[in-house]
Design an enzyme around this catalytic site. Structure first.
Site, mmCIF file in Angstrom:
data_model
loop_
_atom_site.group_PDB
_atom_site.id
_atom_site.type_symbol
_atom_site.label_atom_id
_atom_site.label_comp_id
_atom_site.label_asym_id
_atom_site.label_seq_id
_atom_site.Cartn_x
_atom_site.Cartn_y
_atom_site.Cartn_z
ATOM 1 C CD GLU A 116 -90.262 14.310 50.991
ATOM 2 O OE1 GLU A 116 -89.090 14.728 50.928
ATOM 3 O OE2 GLU A 116 -90.791 13.588 50.118
ATOM 4 C CG HIS A 140 -95.027 17.816 50.699
ATOM 5 N ND1 HIS A 140 -95.021 18.110 49.357
ATOM 6 C CD2 HIS A 140 -94.992 16.458 50.786
ATOM 7 C CE1 HIS A 140 -94.975 16.982 48.660
ATOM 8 N NE2 HIS A 140 -94.956 15.958 49.501
ATOM 9 C CG HIS A 142 -99.061 14.028 47.680
ATOM 10 N ND1 HIS A 142 -98.897 12.685 47.940
ATOM 11 C CD2 HIS A 142 -97.860 14.601 47.968
ATOM 12 C CE1 HIS A 142 -97.660 12.455 48.377
ATOM 13 N NE2 HIS A 142 -97.014 13.606 48.411
ATOM 14 C CD GLU A 170 -108.893 39.395 45.861
ATOM 15 O OE1 GLU A 170 -108.459 38.966 46.924
ATOM 16 O OE2 GLU A 170 -109.639 40.383 45.759
ATOM 17 C CG HIS A 211 -93.958 14.403 45.017
ATOM 18 N ND1 HIS A 211 -92.857 13.743 45.494
ATOM 19 C CD2 HIS A 211 -94.782 14.539 46.093
ATOM 20 C CE1 HIS A 211 -93.014 13.475 46.785
ATOM 21 N NE2 HIS A 211 -94.184 13.955 47.170
HETATM 22 P P1 13P Z 1 -94.120 10.798 54.863
HETATM 23 O O1 13P Z 1 -95.281 9.903 55.253
HETATM 24 O O2 13P Z 1 -92.788 10.226 55.219
HETATM 25 O O3 13P Z 1 -94.325 12.205 55.401
HETATM 26 O O4 13P Z 1 -94.119 10.886 53.267
HETATM 27 C C1 13P Z 1 -95.228 11.353 52.577
HETATM 28 C C2 13P Z 1 -94.851 12.164 51.388
HETATM 29 O O5 13P Z 1 -95.662 12.918 50.901
HETATM 30 C C3 13P Z 1 -93.467 12.052 50.816
HETATM 31 O O6 13P Z 1 -93.229 13.060 49.894
HETATM 32 ZN ZN ZN Z 2 -95.045 13.913 49.031
#
Ligand code: 13P
Ligand code: ZN
Length: 275
Positions: A116, A140, A142, A170, A211
């Site tokens: 990413e 980023h 999940h 809050e 995602h």
């Molecule tokens: P990477 O291991 O390449 O960082 O990918 C993980 C991910 O969350 C892709 O969106």
């Molecule tokens: Zn991801």
């Protein structure tokens, strides 16, 4: 100073570790990047090596030319970052045109920066400009409750912002600008990076449907805190939707207006619509 002993590296490692502990990072899920300060580059640059090839970023970030970033490696597990930082994270240098990068430290057993990287760098470029250089962290993850919500709420910035604001008093103080939502897209390339960076002009938080989430912030504490707050609000919302989707009572638009005044935050009327 050893790279791994520098304060910014320690902060980065702790953020990865905390995210793993909270269940945000199964396997290699998620990635993080930090735009280093010039004095931090000075602190550790005696350990950089400049013998690796420059590689295409896959997009262009001219406003980041010459900058250095600490990034997680592609396919590397967050749970391993604290155990062996030099194997799982890297420092990369951006070339003079903002088209290529090279690894100057880390990933000692091989590997490349996160897939990413285009999204991280395009978001950094937008945020560097929008905040006069204040924002340095793009994170980023999940987050499961946020991902679940993308199956049951309309994929609309206004709906996500307002529903999550209502979950904890809050929340609107922590993300007053709201949340942007991107419909499902193929991850890891320029297209999703372009869409994300458009929304990053307006928001500090972007949700990728089915995602995960991207957060931007000044430092590790407030970027991690932002992610943690949104994921907690999403968990509460899922409970409410499961038990009493019509909500017996909630925080009203007028309540939000009072909060905005007393907490001195600007809450846009577009999010305070009548339901
Ligand atoms: P990477 O291991 O390449 O960082 O990918 C993980 C991910 O969350 C892709 O969106
Ligand atoms: Zn991801």
């Amino acid at each position: 100073m050893k790279v791994t002993e520098a304060e910014f590296v320690q902060g980065f490692i702790r953020m990865c570790d905390d995210g793993y502990a909270l269940g945000f990072h199964e396997r290699n899920g998620g990635n993080a990047s930090y735009r280093m300060k010039p004095e931090e580059v000075e602190q550790v640059k005696d350990q950089f090596s400049y013998d690796k090839e420059f590689t295409d970023i896959g997009t262009e970030v001219p406003d980041l030319a010459g900058e250095y970033f600490l990034v997680t490696g592609s396919g590397k597990y967050f749970r391993n970052v604290a155990l062996a930082p030099e194997k799982n994270i890297a420092i990369v240098e951006i070339d003079s045109e903002g088209k290529q990068y090279r690894i100057v430290w880390g990933l000692v057993d091989g590997g490349v920066p996160t897939s990413e990287l285009p999204s991280h760098l395009m978001n950094h470029e937008v945020k560097k400009k929008a905040t006069n250089g204040l924002h340095r962290v793009i994170y980023h993850s999940h987050v499961p409750n946020v991902i679940a919500l993308t199956f049951v709420l309309p994929l609309d910035d206004k709906v996500f912002t307002r529903e999550l604001w209502e979950m904890m008093t809050e929340c609107p103080v922590i993300f007053p600008d709201g949340i942007g939502v991107i419909p499902w897209m193929v991850p890891g390339g320029r297209d999703i990076a372009v869409e994300s960076s458009k929304l990053m002009k307006k928001y500090d938080v972007i949700i990728w449907a089915h995602h995960g989430i991207f957060c931007s912030g000044e430092d590790f504490d407030n970027t991690f805190g932002l992610m943690h707050t949104i994921e907690k609000a999403a968990a509460i919302l899922l409970k409410v939707l499961a038990v009493r989707p019509d909500k017996l009572q909630t925080i009203t638009p007028d309540n939000f207006r009072h909060l905005a005044k007393d907490f001195n935050v600007d809450l846009k009327e577009e999010f305070l619509y009548e339901k």
